[in-house]
Design a protein around this motif. Structure first.
Motif, PDB file in Angstrom:
ATOM      1  N   MET A   1       0.846  -1.204   0.000  1.00  0.00           N
ATOM      2  CA  MET A   1       0.000   0.000   0.000  1.00  0.00           C
ATOM      3  C   MET A   1       0.875   1.246   0.000  1.00  0.00           C
ATOM      4  O   MET A   1       1.862   1.315   0.733  1.00  0.00           O
ATOM      5  CB  MET A   1      -0.916  -0.003   1.235  1.00  0.00           C
ATOM      6  N   SER A   2       0.517   2.225  -0.810  1.00  0.00           N
ATOM      7  CA  SER A   2       1.321   3.428  -0.932  1.00  0.00           C
ATOM      8  C   SER A   2       1.017   4.407   0.194  1.00  0.00           C
ATOM      9  O   SER A   2      -0.129   4.539   0.642  1.00  0.00           O
ATOM     10  CB  SER A   2       1.062   4.095  -2.283  1.00  0.00           C
ATOM     11  N   LEU A   3       2.061   5.098   0.637  1.00  0.00           N
ATOM     12  CA  LEU A   3       1.924   6.085   1.693  1.00  0.00           C
ATOM     13  C   LEU A   3       1.704   7.473   1.096  1.00  0.00           C
ATOM     14  O   LEU A   3       2.247   7.806   0.054  1.00  0.00           O
ATOM     15  CB  LEU A   3       3.176   6.097   2.572  1.00  0.00           C
ATOM     16  N   VAL A   4       0.911   8.274   1.802  1.00  0.00           N
ATOM     17  CA  VAL A   4       0.642   9.653   1.403  1.00  0.00           C
ATOM     18  C   VAL A   4       1.106  10.557   2.535  1.00  0.00           C
ATOM     19  O   VAL A   4       0.723  10.356   3.697  1.00  0.00           O
ATOM     20  CB  VAL A   4      -0.860   9.880   1.144  1.00  0.00           C
ATOM     21  N   ARG A   5       1.929  11.541   2.206  1.00  0.00           N
ATOM     22  CA  ARG A   5       2.422  12.444   3.246  1.00  0.00           C
ATOM     23  C   ARG A   5       1.382  13.519   3.561  1.00  0.00           C
ATOM     24  O   ARG A   5       0.700  14.025   2.666  1.00  0.00           O
ATOM     25  CB  ARG A   5       3.732  13.104   2.825  1.00  0.00           C
ATOM     26  N   LEU A   6       1.292  13.850   4.835  1.00  0.00           N
ATOM     27  CA  LEU A   6       0.318  14.828   5.312  1.00  0.00           C
ATOM     28  C   LEU A   6       1.029  15.981   6.020  1.00  0.00           C
ATOM     29  O   LEU A   6       2.067  15.788   6.655  1.00  0.00           O
ATOM     30  CB  LEU A   6      -0.660  14.180   6.297  1.00  0.00           C
ATOM     31  N   ASN A   7       0.437  17.159   5.905  1.00  0.00           N
ATOM     32  CA  ASN A   7       0.857  18.320   6.687  1.00  0.00           C
ATOM     33  C   ASN A   7      -0.268  18.724   7.624  1.00  0.00           C
ATOM     34  O   ASN A   7      -1.434  18.410   7.383  1.00  0.00           O
ATOM     35  CB  ASN A   7       1.195  19.503   5.768  1.00  0.00           C
ATOM     36  N   ILE A   8       0.079  19.450   8.677  1.00  0.00           N
ATOM     37  CA  ILE A   8      -0.946  19.965   9.584  1.00  0.00           C
ATOM     38  C   ILE A   8      -1.449  21.291   9.037  1.00  0.00           C
ATOM     39  O   ILE A   8      -0.684  22.248   8.892  1.00  0.00           O
ATOM     40  CB  ILE A   8      -0.388  20.140  11.006  1.00  0.00           C
ATOM     41  N   LYS A   9      -2.730  21.339   8.715  1.00  0.00           N
ATOM     42  CA  LYS A   9      -3.335  22.565   8.193  1.00  0.00           C
ATOM     43  C   LYS A   9      -3.741  23.493   9.333  1.00  0.00           C
ATOM     44  O   LYS A   9      -3.604  24.701   9.242  1.00  0.00           O
ATOM     45  CB  LYS A   9      -4.554  22.195   7.339  1.00  0.00           C
ATOM     46  N   GLY A  10      -4.257  22.936  10.414  1.00  0.00           N
ATOM     47  CA  GLY A  10      -4.661  23.765  11.542  1.00  0.00           C
ATOM     48  C   GLY A  10      -5.525  22.994  12.514  1.00  0.00           C
ATOM     49  O   GLY A  10      -5.735  21.785  12.379  1.00  0.00           O
ATOM     50  N   ILE A  11      -6.024  23.708  13.500  1.00  0.00           N
ATOM     51  CA  ILE A  11      -6.906  23.132  14.512  1.00  0.00           C
ATOM     52  C   ILE A  11      -8.161  23.975  14.558  1.00  0.00           C
ATOM     53  O   ILE A  11      -8.092  25.197  14.703  1.00  0.00           O
ATOM     54  CB  ILE A  11      -6.233  23.094  15.901  1.00  0.00           C
ATOM     55  N   SER A  12      -9.299  23.329  14.425  1.00  0.00           N
ATOM     56  CA  SER A  12     -10.576  24.037  14.413  1.00  0.00           C
ATOM     57  C   SER A  12     -11.372  23.659  15.660  1.00  0.00           C
ATOM     58  O   SER A  12     -11.518  22.481  15.977  1.00  0.00           O
ATOM     59  CB  SER A  12     -11.359  23.677  13.143  1.00  0.00           C
ATOM     60  N   TYR A  13     -11.872  24.680  16.375  1.00  0.00           N
ATOM     61  CA  TYR A  13     -12.664  24.403  17.575  1.00  0.00           C
ATOM     62  C   TYR A  13     -14.026  23.839  17.183  1.00  0.00           C
ATOM     63  O   TYR A  13     -14.651  24.284  16.229  1.00  0.00           O
ATOM     64  CB  TYR A  13     -12.851  25.679  18.394  1.00  0.00           C
ATOM     65  N   SER A  14     -14.475  22.842  17.921  1.00  0.00           N
ATOM     66  CA  SER A  14     -15.767  22.222  17.638  1.00  0.00           C
ATOM     67  C   SER A  14     -16.902  23.220  17.821  1.00  0.00           C
ATOM     68  O   SER A  14     -16.990  23.887  18.840  1.00  0.00           O
ATOM     69  CB  SER A  14     -15.989  21.027  18.568  1.00  0.00           C
ATOM     70  N   GLN A  15     -17.782  23.285  16.823  1.00  0.00           N
ATOM     71  CA  GLN A  15     -18.948  24.151  16.924  1.00  0.00           C
ATOM     72  C   GLN A  15     -20.151  23.420  17.512  1.00  0.00           C
ATOM     73  O   GLN A  15     -21.184  24.016  17.761  1.00  0.00           O
ATOM     74  CB  GLN A  15     -19.308  24.699  15.536  1.00  0.00           C
ATOM     75  N   THR A  16     -20.006  22.120  17.727  1.00  0.00           N
ATOM     76  CA  THR A  16     -21.130  21.327  18.220  1.00  0.00           C
ATOM     77  C   THR A  16     -20.858  20.649  19.552  1.00  0.00           C
ATOM     78  O   THR A  16     -21.778  20.221  20.213  1.00  0.00           O
ATOM     79  CB  THR A  16     -21.505  20.236  17.197  1.00  0.00           C
ATOM     80  N   GLN A  17     -19.605  20.557  19.950  1.00  0.00           N
ATOM     81  CA  GLN A  17     -19.268  19.821  21.176  1.00  0.00           C
ATOM     82  C   GLN A  17     -18.189  20.580  21.936  1.00  0.00           C
ATOM     83  O   GLN A  17     -17.053  20.682  21.490  1.00  0.00           O
ATOM     84  CB  GLN A  17     -18.785  18.409  20.822  1.00  0.00           C
ATOM     85  N   ASN A  18     -18.536  21.123  23.090  1.00  0.00           N
ATOM     86  CA  ASN A  18     -17.576  21.876  23.885  1.00  0.00           C
ATOM     87  C   ASN A  18     -16.416  20.983  24.322  1.00  0.00           C
ATOM     88  O   ASN A  18     -16.611  19.845  24.730  1.00  0.00           O
ATOM     89  CB  ASN A  18     -18.253  22.460  25.129  1.00  0.00           C
ATOM     90  N   GLY A  19     -15.221  21.524  24.255  1.00  0.00           N
ATOM     91  CA  GLY A  19     -14.049  20.784  24.702  1.00  0.00           C
ATOM     92  C   GLY A  19     -13.449  19.875  23.655  1.00  0.00           C
ATOM     93  O   GLY A  19     -12.464  19.203  23.930  1.00  0.00           O
ATOM     94  N   ALA A  20     -14.019  19.837  22.457  1.00  0.00           N
ATOM     95  CA  ALA A  20     -13.471  18.999  21.392  1.00  0.00           C
ATOM     96  C   ALA A  20     -12.900  19.874  20.288  1.00  0.00           C
ATOM     97  O   ALA A  20     -13.340  21.000  20.075  1.00  0.00           O
ATOM     98  CB  ALA A  20     -14.556  18.076  20.829  1.00  0.00           C
ATOM     99  N   TYR A  21     -11.912  19.339  19.591  1.00  0.00           N
ATOM    100  CA  TYR A  21     -11.260  20.047  18.501  1.00  0.00           C
ATOM    101  C   TYR A  21     -11.126  19.102  17.308  1.00  0.00           C
ATOM    102  O   TYR A  21     -11.083  17.878  17.477  1.00  0.00           O
ATOM    103  CB  TYR A  21      -9.873  20.544  18.914  1.00  0.00           C
ATOM    104  N   ALA A  22     -11.052  19.681  16.126  1.00  0.00           N
ATOM    105  CA  ALA A  22     -10.782  18.906  14.922  1.00  0.00           C
ATOM    106  C   ALA A  22      -9.397  19.289  14.416  1.00  0.00           C
ATOM    107  O   ALA A  22      -9.139  20.445  14.091  1.00  0.00           O
ATOM    108  CB  ALA A  22     -11.835  19.172  13.851  1.00  0.00           C
ATOM    109  N   LEU A  23      -8.505  18.315  14.396  1.00  0.00           N
ATOM    110  CA  LEU A  23      -7.177  18.512  13.830  1.00  0.00           C
ATOM    111  C   LEU A  23      -7.287  18.275  12.328  1.00  0.00           C
ATOM    112  O   LEU A  23      -7.750  17.217  11.891  1.00  0.00           O
ATOM    113  CB  LEU A  23      -6.186  17.528  14.454  1.00  0.00           C
TER     114      LEU A  23
END
Length: 205
Positions: A1-23
């Motif tokens: 299986m081929s690997l795909v390289r990823l970069n970190i785009k940012g962190i977004s605060y959850s608009q539906t669940q307090n205390g959660a974040y989307a990386l």
């Protein structure tokens, strides 16, 4: 299986669940984004590692791991997000000491927090990105701006988070309804909600 390289785009605060974040991870040679829901502590640790000017007075857990590894000549060479099961991402740390390579299981949020500290590349397999990646429509006016996904340092470092609220239940929705909700969540840049909807769609396929 081929690997795909990823970069970190940012962190977004959850608009539906307090205390959660989307990386938000972004494929290097493509347009797909991989949102991963993480906790507040891990989000804070990742954000601090991204913001080079900020240095906590005492080592955070991931800083302690880095200091420990440095002391014993252990290097994290790369991180691989190697499995996705029921919406949960599984990752491995590829480590090296005395030219001997070891693979260590880790939560994805911890693995990425450590990858930043070791300046190690992050990869996933193509089939995982095919399954869980999300295409975003880029507004040309915003293309050169760094506002699409923000790293919320002030909130992460100083705010006390409220208890989590119940997550929205998508089980009663049809696939067609889920797809529409996914498109709306992506359009609103609510990546945490989009990740949950995507996981529900994946369970049914």
């Amino acid at each position: 299986m081929s690997l795909v390289r990823l970069n970190i785009k940012g962190i977004s605060y959850s608009q539906t669940q307090n205390g959660a974040y989307a990386l938000i991870l972004n494929e290097v040679d493509g347009d797909r984004k991989l949102p991963i829901v993480i906790g507040a502590f891990e989000a804070q640790s990742i954000a601090i590692a991204l913001e080079k000017e900020i240095s906590p007075p005492r080592p955070l857990t991931h800083d302690l791991f880095k200091n420990f590894a440095d002391r014993f000549d252990i290097v994290v060479k790369q991180v691989i997000i190697h499995k996705l099961v029921d919406g949960v991402f599984y990752s491995s740390l590829i480590c090296e000491r005395d030219k001997i390579e070891e693979i260590i299981d880790a939560r994805t949020s911890d693995a990425i927090a450590l990858a930043l500290r070791f300046q190690a590349p992050i990869f996933t397999y193509k089939n995982i990105l095919d399954k869980a990646g999300i295409y975003l429509k880029v507004n040309p006016k915003k293309e050169d701006e760094d506002t699409e996904d923000s790293i919320l340092m002030d909130e992460l470092v100083t705010n006390e988070l409220e208890p989590n609220e119940p997550r929205e239940n998508f089980q009663g929705k049809t696939l067609e309804e889920l797809q529409k909700l996914l498109e709306e969540a992506v359009a609103n840049e609510d990546y945490e909600k989009a990740a949950h909807i995507r996981d529900e769609i994946s369970k049914r396929k």
